[in-house]
Every structure is written in structure tokens, then in C-alpha cells.
Design a protein around this motif. Sequence first.
Motif, PDB file in Angstrom:
ATOM      1  N   LEU A 305       0.774  -1.149   0.147  1.00  0.00           N
ATOM      2  CA  LEU A 305       0.018  -0.024   0.002  1.00  0.00           C
ATOM      3  C   LEU A 305       0.826   1.239  -0.051  1.00  0.00           C
ATOM      4  O   LEU A 305       1.987   1.302   0.439  1.00  0.00           O
ATOM      5  CB  LEU A 305      -0.964   0.121   1.203  1.00  0.00           C
TER       6      LEU A 305
ATOM      7  N   PRO B  47      17.053  10.750   9.455  1.00  0.00           N
ATOM      8  CA  PRO B  47      16.498  11.467   8.570  1.00  0.00           C
ATOM      9  C   PRO B  47      15.440  11.058   7.713  1.00  0.00           C
ATOM     10  O   PRO B  47      15.087   9.837   7.762  1.00  0.00           O
ATOM     11  CB  PRO B  47      17.843  11.425   7.878  1.00  0.00           C
ATOM     12  N   GLY B  49      13.702   9.185   4.923  1.00  0.00           N
ATOM     13  CA  GLY B  49      14.251   7.946   4.092  1.00  0.00           C
ATOM     14  C   GLY B  49      14.860   6.821   4.740  1.00  0.00           C
ATOM     15  O   GLY B  49      15.417   5.926   4.297  1.00  0.00           O
ATOM     16  N   LYS B  52      11.646   4.854   8.883  1.00  0.00           N
ATOM     17  CA  LYS B  52      10.712   5.126  10.071  1.00  0.00           C
ATOM     18  C   LYS B  52       9.024   4.720   9.897  1.00  0.00           C
ATOM     19  O   LYS B  52       8.637   3.978  10.424  1.00  0.00           O
ATOM     20  CB  LYS B  52      10.685   6.401  10.825  1.00  0.00           C
TER      21      LYS B  52
END
Lengths: 305, 288
Positions: A305, B47, B49, B52
Motif C-alpha cells: 500500500l 533523517p 528516508g 521510520k
Amino acid sequence: MTATTPSATAHNSAHKLFSLGRVSAIAGNTLRDLVRQKVFYFMLVFALVLIGTSLAMAVLSFQGQLQTVMDVSLGAMSVFTMLLAVLSTAMVLPKDIEDRTLYTILAKPVARFEYLLGKLSGVVLMLLIATLLMTVFFCVVLWFWQGREIANISTFAQPHLVDAEVAKVKAGTFTGTLFGGIGVIFLRAVVCSALTLMVSTFATSWLFTVIVALMMILIGHLVPIARSVWMDPMQAGVDMPWHLSLFLRVITVFFPDMQLFNIVDDIAVGTHVAAGIFGQVAALGGGYVAIYVLVAYLFFAWREL
Amino acid sequence: MSTPAISIQNLTKEFTPPSVLKRGAITAVRNLSLNVEAGHVYGLLGPNGSGKSTTMKVVLGLVTPTAGKTFIFGKDSRDVESREAVGFLPENPYFYKFLTGEETVHFYGKLCGIRGKMLNDRTRELLALVGLEDAAHRRVGGYSKGMLQRIGLAQALVQDPRLLVLDEPTAGVDPAGSREICDLILKFKARGLTVLLCSHLLSQVQEICDRIGIMHRGELVREGPLDQLIAIENQTELVLENASPELLKELRAKIASSGARVVGEGRPQQNLERYFLEVTSDAKKSNQ
Ligand SMILES: Nc1ncnc2c1ncn2[C@@H]1O[C@H](COP(=O)(O)OP(=O)(O)O)[C@@H](O)[C@H]1O
Ligand SMILES: [Mg+2]
């Protein structure tokens, strides 16, 4: 809040694998969204205008044919319900993905199957409303036509034949077959909707979904030809290699047999259709919907998704 | 120890580009393991990308892991049931524009199986909690960024979950709105909710989190209790009020004779955020 309303805690009770409450919440929400779209009213007004025009056409044509009214109106209903089904269903998934509302919904205890079923039900409800509105309008048009016919008969027919002629007109206008035909139009739109939902589970954009779904529906009109060839290639005069035969078999399973719904055309020219035929069409249409929803689920369950 | 609120075990997530012609897979998360204990506020930093959001989505069962497993209160994230106990606020949330704030909370409540009077009470309570009572009957389409985040919190809390997962809850919100959201999180913490959040506002993370993990290129590079991670082991801070010059002189002499060293001395400053809010809230009052 945590302390004061422990009753609101849903996680004490066992989780139900399938809940009609969740599905209907999603369906209601989808319906609300769809009927707030301009495209809905646009299509509806267009269809109503066409149905209205059919009366004018019938009146202007010298003989004032009932067939003209039926033909144009049922044709308009067919085209607009199908288009409405494809265009709106194609919108449903991409919109939720783009707005990330899908994340918030699936982060609740909602199974992906429930989500898909809710979305489809919402579209089906919208199609039902559209079909009912068109039907009501169509009935008004028919009623006008009938009144005019009866007036004509009273003026022009020989006095001793008037009663019989009027009875004939009355019996031939609002027939069970006609309403069965409208049911078939609705069912066809639902099949198109389920098909489009299936396409949208692997497609990446609205346009792609619309194009692929419309192509599949078009190809669906050729299914009976394909079937007659693979069922009896000799008779069809084709010497077919096995892989082509297999290919055709696959086609006939995945593409909806749109000829199935062509009884609407017969109804438009006044042919009587037996209840058993309607039953068959309903069962086959339901089968297509079930297959498409299942395949849609298989795609959607694995989708990132 | 009790069951952790979140347990992530050797999680790896690779995204394969749809086209075969493109270069190989992107590894968004690499072999990540961590536990979030019940009652803690856990901050995931890193940072852009660094993986997370992907980690959060795996925990919520929105994304299928390439390898490894995640659990919410001991239940596998792949089971729909695990989502009974969790509320999620995604990054930059949008809701159905045609619904009002109240209808939005209602919708999510129904998804959690809450109905009738209980749902109405719950909705009113939550809208009051996030400060949106006045906007309850306005369409969400007209909400500001801060209001969207708050309605997002309300829907996340609708089934009274034990765990909240918040993806950048203060991103794009003005300082006052951001402060309000922070205070709400502190309120949840006081009520015993477990929170997993990620944020770029390090001062806020420092204020509300018990424990943090720092991610970099998909890997967890540091992890531990916040005060331990950032404490300077061999230094002690002393803040005095109304200290006379004589006392200070005496202290300095004592310190010098004991062999310790004064590293720095000065007046503590209040943080800029509090100062800014103090000034602007005064201005607001005097304008009215
Ligand atoms: N659906 C996806 N398809 C492909 N790559 C993705 C997808 N989601 C995230 N990524 C990639 O995974 C990496 C981690 O992303 P993300 O988890 O969103 O990071 P963060 O939230 O820390 O900013 C990024 O390189 C991002 O481009
Ligand atoms: Mg992110």
C-alpha cells in the motif's frame, strides 16, 4: 477517558472475522462520497434527458411507436449505468490510496476483504439509486405515452373496438418483462463494477483502470464466439492448436459474457421473456461478481500500500 | 516482564521496483529489532528516508515484511485482531473531505464496532479532548493542517486503544498547534497510554520521550533511555536561585580545592519555544 469509559473498549470481546457493521460503515461512506461527485449528476441528467427525448421521438415519428420509447430509454439506461459503474468504481481505490485514508481504515481492525466488499457495496447502492431514479422517470414517460395512445384510440378507433384496443395498450406497456429487463440492466452494471474493482486492485491509475475495464467489457461481447470455437472447432471450421484452445478457455472465464445480458435488446423490441431466463441471467451474473470479488481480494491482499 | 506493547524482531523490508528494468530493490529497513514497553513513549528518530514510516506500517500490518516479525501486545501484526488495541495517525493525514469532524470520528468508531449512544458520547468526548468541539459540524475539507492532525488523533483514539502510533504528528503545524499536540501526547502518557512516534522536532522528542531509537539508512544505530543516551557521564549540573556573590566565591574555592573543575557558568535560559508562545499568547490577549 481511559479510566472513565472502559465500556468503549472493543478489544475485550473476541474479534469477529467478518462484521456486517464494518462493511456497511464503509459502504455508507462510499455511497456518500459518490453521490457528492459531479459525475453522478452529470450522467444522471444526461440519461434522463435521453429518456425524455425518446418520448418526443416517438411522438414525432408518424406512427408513435412504443418500441421507439423502449429502445431509446433502455439503451440510455444501459449505457449510462455501465459507464457510471466503470468510471466511479475506478475512482474508489486510487482515491483512498492517494489520500492515505486507506491507511487509517486498515489500521483499524478491518480486514481487507471487508474493505473491498464495503467499497463495492457502496458503488452498488449508488447504481441502485441511479437505476431507480431512471426507472421512475422512464415510467413517467411511458405513462405519458400510454395516455396519448389511449386518447388516439378513442378518437380514431371504431367505437366497438375501443375497449379492447385500450386494454391491449395497457397490458403491453408496464410489463413484468420490462421491469425484469431493468433488473438485468442493473445486474450488468454491477458486473461491470465488480470487474472494474478487480482491475483497480492491480492498476496504478484511474485512467488505466477505466481503459482496461472498458476493453475487457468490449472483449466480453466476443466471448460467445470464442466459446463456440473452442467447444466445437471442427464445426466452426477451425483447426485449432491446443495452446490457442487453452487461451480461449481462459478468456471465457475471465471476460464477462456480455451477450448474456442482450435479452435487454429483445425486451426493447417487445419480446416476452420467461421468468426462468431472468433467473439464469441473475445466477450467472452473480457468479461473475463472486469471481471478480475473489480475484480482487487475492490481488489486494498481497498489494503493497 | 509484561508483554511489550510493540515487539519488532529482525525486521527487514525491501521494496522491489515495479519495473524489472530498474535497479535492484531498495532496502527500507534492515534487520531491525526493538521492543516498546507498555506505558512508555518511544521516539523513533532519523533523517528522511531512513525507514521510520515503513517500520510503523509493518507494525500496523499495512506493509508485509520481507523478513522478520512484529507483534502488538503479543499478537502478530498480520492478524487483523492485533489492530484492536492500536490507534494510528499517518504522516500528513487526509480524511474524507465531505464528512464533518463529527462524522469522521463516527465513521472510524463504527469500524471499531462502537455504536449508538456510546459512539455519540465517545465522539463528543474526543472532540473536546482535541479541542475541535467548535469545528465538529464543519467539513474536514476546510480544516487547517493542525486541525487535521487533531482530528487524526481523535480517530486514532476512538476505540480507546492501549497503543498510539504517530507518524510525524507535528509536521507542518505552526508552533502553537505543535505545542498543543505535544501537550496532548503528554496527557496520554499520564493516562498510561503507550506511544510510538517519530518526529524531526528534537526538542519536543526530548521533552516527551522516555526512550529513543535512531535510524539511519534502514538500520537502528542507537537505542536506549533518552536521559542515559544524552547524559554526559562525568558532569553534574547545579542551578541556584538567589545565590549571593559570596556563596559563589566560596563554592568556587571549594571546587578548586577538591580537584573538580567548573566547565561552564551562566544563567539558564528558557527555551525559545516557550518564550515564543509566552510572547504570542500575551499579544493575543492584549489584542482582544
Ligand atoms: N511503497 C514504497 N515503494 C518503494 N519504496 C518505498 C516505498 N515506501 C517507502 N519506500 C522507500 O523506503 C525508504 C524508507 O522510507 P520511509 O520509511 O518512508 O522513511 P522515513 O519515514 O524515515 O522518512 C525510502 O528510501 C523510500 O523511498
Ligand atoms: Mg516518514
